[in-house]
Design a protein around this motif. Sequence first.
Motif, PDB file in Angstrom:
ATOM      1  N   PHE A 177       0.849  -1.177   0.000  1.00 11.58           N
ATOM      2  CA  PHE A 177       0.000   0.000   0.000  1.00 11.58           C
ATOM      3  C   PHE A 177       0.889   1.232   0.000  1.00 11.58           C
ATOM      4  N   VAL A 178       0.672   2.113  -0.950  1.00  3.43           N
ATOM      5  CA  VAL A 178       1.552   3.268  -1.129  1.00  3.43           C
ATOM      6  C   VAL A 178       1.056   4.515  -0.423  1.00  3.43           C
ATOM      7  N   GLY A 179      -0.193   4.574  -0.082  1.00  3.44           N
ATOM      8  CA  GLY A 179      -0.753   5.815   0.436  1.00  3.44           C
ATOM      9  C   GLY A 179      -0.058   6.344   1.669  1.00  3.44           C
ATOM     10  N   ALA A 180       0.226   5.445   2.612  1.00  2.00           N
ATOM     11  CA  ALA A 180       0.795   5.878   3.882  1.00  2.00           C
ATOM     12  C   ALA A 180       2.154   6.538   3.695  1.00  2.00           C
ATOM     13  N   THR A 181       2.959   6.063   2.738  1.00  2.00           N
ATOM     14  CA  THR A 181       4.288   6.631   2.546  1.00  2.00           C
ATOM     15  C   THR A 181       4.239   7.901   1.722  1.00  2.00           C
ATOM     16  N   SER A 182       3.486   7.898   0.623  1.00  2.00           N
ATOM     17  CA  SER A 182       3.471   9.081  -0.236  1.00  2.00           C
ATOM     18  C   SER A 182       2.761  10.242   0.430  1.00  2.00           C
ATOM     19  N   ALA A 183       1.874   9.939   1.365  1.00  2.00           N
ATOM     20  CA  ALA A 183       1.176  11.021   2.058  1.00  2.00           C
ATOM     21  C   ALA A 183       2.080  11.695   3.086  1.00  2.00           C
ATOM     22  N   ALA A 184       3.165  10.999   3.457  1.00  3.47           N
ATOM     23  CA  ALA A 184       4.011  11.519   4.525  1.00  3.47           C
ATOM     24  C   ALA A 184       4.752  12.784   4.112  1.00  3.47           C
ATOM     25  N   VAL A 298       7.916   2.148  -3.935  1.00  2.04           N
ATOM     26  CA  VAL A 298       7.148   2.576  -2.758  1.00  2.04           C
ATOM     27  C   VAL A 298       7.865   2.277  -1.445  1.00  2.04           C
ATOM     28  N   THR A 299       8.887   1.421  -1.472  1.00  5.91           N
ATOM     29  CA  THR A 299       9.571   1.031  -0.245  1.00  5.91           C
ATOM     30  C   THR A 299      10.535   2.121   0.214  1.00  5.91           C
ATOM     31  N   PRO A 300      10.486   2.528   1.482  1.00  5.91           N
ATOM     32  CA  PRO A 300      11.423   3.527   1.993  1.00  5.91           C
ATOM     33  C   PRO A 300      12.874   3.065   1.841  1.00  5.91           C
ATOM     34  N   SER A 301      13.740   4.012   1.535  1.00  6.03           N
ATOM     35  CA  SER A 301      15.160   3.728   1.381  1.00  6.03           C
ATOM     36  C   SER A 301      15.956   4.855   2.032  1.00  6.03           C
ATOM     37  N   GLN A 302      17.265   4.689   2.075  1.00  2.00           N
ATOM     38  CA  GLN A 302      18.098   5.737   2.658  1.00  2.00           C
ATOM     39  C   GLN A 302      17.971   7.034   1.854  1.00  2.00           C
ATOM     40  N   LYS A 303      17.908   6.896   0.541  1.00  6.13           N
ATOM     41  CA  LYS A 303      17.796   8.072  -0.313  1.00  6.13           C
ATOM     42  C   LYS A 303      16.409   8.687  -0.247  1.00  6.13           C
ATOM     43  N   TYR A 304      15.392   7.837  -0.190  1.00  9.14           N
ATOM     44  CA  TYR A 304      14.005   8.310  -0.167  1.00  9.14           C
ATOM     45  C   TYR A 304      13.288   7.676   1.031  1.00  9.14           C
ATOM     46  N   PRO A 305      13.346   8.308   2.194  1.00 12.86           N
ATOM     47  CA  PRO A 305      12.761   7.720   3.408  1.00 12.86           C
ATOM     48  C   PRO A 305      11.270   7.426   3.302  1.00 12.86           C
ATOM     49  N   GLU A 306      10.557   8.164   2.434  1.00 13.32           N
ATOM     50  CA  GLU A 306       9.117   7.881   2.234  1.00 13.32           C
ATOM     51  C   GLU A 306       8.863   7.129   0.940  1.00 13.32           C
ATOM     52  N   GLY A 307       9.919   6.586   0.340  1.00 11.82           N
ATOM     53  CA  GLY A 307       9.783   5.894  -0.937  1.00 11.82           C
ATOM     54  C   GLY A 307       9.959   6.849  -2.097  1.00 11.82           C
ATOM     55  N   ILE A 309       8.353   7.104  -4.726  1.00 12.07           N
ATOM     56  CA  ILE A 309       7.072   7.583  -5.241  1.00 12.07           C
ATOM     57  C   ILE A 309       6.676   8.916  -4.617  1.00 12.07           C
ATOM     58  N   SER A 310       7.177   9.173  -3.396  1.00 10.81           N
ATOM     59  CA  SER A 310       6.825  10.402  -2.688  1.00 10.81           C
ATOM     60  C   SER A 310       7.429  11.642  -3.334  1.00 10.81           C
ATOM     61  N   GLN A 311       8.403  11.457  -4.233  1.00 13.17           N
ATOM     62  CA  GLN A 311       9.057  12.595  -4.874  1.00 13.17           C
ATOM     63  C   GLN A 311       8.278  13.144  -6.064  1.00 13.17           C
ATOM     64  N   LEU A 312       7.272  12.423  -6.505  1.00 17.74           N
ATOM     65  CA  LEU A 312       6.491  12.885  -7.654  1.00 17.74           C
ATOM     66  C   LEU A 312       5.675  14.122  -7.318  1.00 17.74           C
ATOM     67  N   GLN A 313       5.557  15.007  -8.288  1.00 18.46           N
ATOM     68  CA  GLN A 313       4.687  16.169  -8.190  1.00 18.46           C
ATOM     69  C   GLN A 313       3.682  16.131  -9.342  1.00 18.46           C
ATOM     70  N   ALA A 314       2.569  16.809  -9.145  1.00 18.86           N
ATOM     71  CA  ALA A 314       1.627  16.962 -10.258  1.00 18.86           C
ATOM     72  C   ALA A 314       2.344  17.646 -11.415  1.00 18.86           C
ATOM     73  N   GLY A 315       2.160  17.097 -12.608  1.00 18.41           N
ATOM     74  CA  GLY A 315       2.870  17.585 -13.779  1.00 18.41           C
ATOM     75  C   GLY A 315       4.066  16.739 -14.153  1.00 18.41           C
ATOM     76  N   ASP A 316       4.441  15.789 -13.303  1.00 11.68           N
ATOM     77  CA  ASP A 316       5.503  14.839 -13.630  1.00 11.68           C
ATOM     78  C   ASP A 316       4.931  13.701 -14.474  1.00 11.68           C
ATOM     79  N   LEU A 317       5.807  12.815 -14.933  1.00  6.88           N
ATOM     80  CA  LEU A 317       5.410  11.728 -15.824  1.00  6.88           C
ATOM     81  C   LEU A 317       5.815  10.372 -15.245  1.00  6.88           C
ATOM     82  N   ILE A 318       5.048   9.349 -15.621  1.00 11.28           N
ATOM     83  CA  ILE A 318       5.391   7.967 -15.271  1.00 11.28           C
ATOM     84  C   ILE A 318       5.442   7.149 -16.557  1.00 11.28           C
ATOM     85  N   GLY A 319       6.568   6.447 -16.767  1.00  8.52           N
ATOM     86  CA  GLY A 319       6.683   5.495 -17.857  1.00  8.52           C
ATOM     87  C   GLY A 319       6.440   4.091 -17.340  1.00  8.52           C
TER      88      GLY A 319
END
Length: 373
Positions: A177-184, A298-307, A309-319
């Motif tokens: 489930f990605v919601g809990a991390t990306s919402a952080a 979606v998994t937290p990492s040292q580089k991205y503690p919230e995963g 996916i949390s770095q995406l902003q509206a207007g970004d793209l997904i391939g």
Amino acid sequence: MKSFTRRGFYAAVVIILTATLYFPVSRVKADSDKHEIEAFLNEMFKDRAEALIYPHMNSIDKYYLPEKVSQVALQHERLRAEYVNTWAEKRALKLVSSEVNIRIIRQNIVNDKAQISLVQSHKVGYMYINKVMSEHVFGVGTRHFLTLKKSGKTWKIAKEWYLDPLDEDPGKISDGFVGATSAARAKPELADGTSYKRKRAVNYANKYAGAAWGAGNKHRYNKKYLDYTGKGGDCTNFASQVIGDPEEGGGLNMAGGWRYYPSSGGTRTWVQTDAFSNFLTRSGYGRLIAKGDYHHIVTPSQKYPEGAISQLQAGDLIGYILRNNDTDHFSVVVGFDDYGYPLVNSHTADRYRVPFDLGWDRNTKYQLFHIKD
């Protein structure tokens, strides 16, 4: 003279009666068939929409013939409902509403057979389980080609084809489930940057999302651009428009081989997924945040503690990569639901504010592109 007039009168009556017996009757039957078919289609699509959230699929069996091709179409609808509900369960969601509108493009009725093409706009609502939140809605749009046959006094589906954005194996959905991390991570307010008009790009994506419920422009694509749906897909053409249209979109300057010509259409880099993917990073317009399967992004990492996916902003793209490391699809991030789930728009098939991984499976790899402002 009187006898001639009487004979002429009788002859005229015969002609009128003959015309009444043949021509209007055929027109009346054609009109009757047309109305019957329209009523059948509206009822059938309504029941299929309801079956998506109340998956007692026997409710739609009555619309299909016992022949193999017809039963294949029925089985597709059953698997579709199973996939969507399984995905929802794995994401701690519950589907709560499902409504459709259809627009018949053409009908060709010959005796007891009818060839139909139509466009469906489908609105789906969901809520998070055990969370006090309002209903979230998304839309999909599909173009259907059906053959109907009259069986007794009713029409039935003999065969059906459509490019379904929700056509996946329900047994191959990623857990988690990605919601809990990306919402952080708080999302920055949507605004236009110096080089990339991010807010304008999102508005463009919402306006021209095509047949999907929720889209603007009367569910039509932007007529300034060719539609590549019949030439391998329009998703990359749409993503290029979103970030590059100079009047309504993101306004990134056309550069190198990434160009659209009104007289001839888009270049390979503008319309082809792999070429566009490579262009984003080579040009400096985009930065690849991460690439990997659902769990990787979606998994937290040292580089991205919230995963990542949390770095995406509206207007970004997904391939989206399905096999052989080749990009197969692009979508535009247009926002997030109240629990932080990234929502996307795309063409082929048309999506409007759809959760980013709905319609994909555990074998899908995602490329997360941040478009630089």
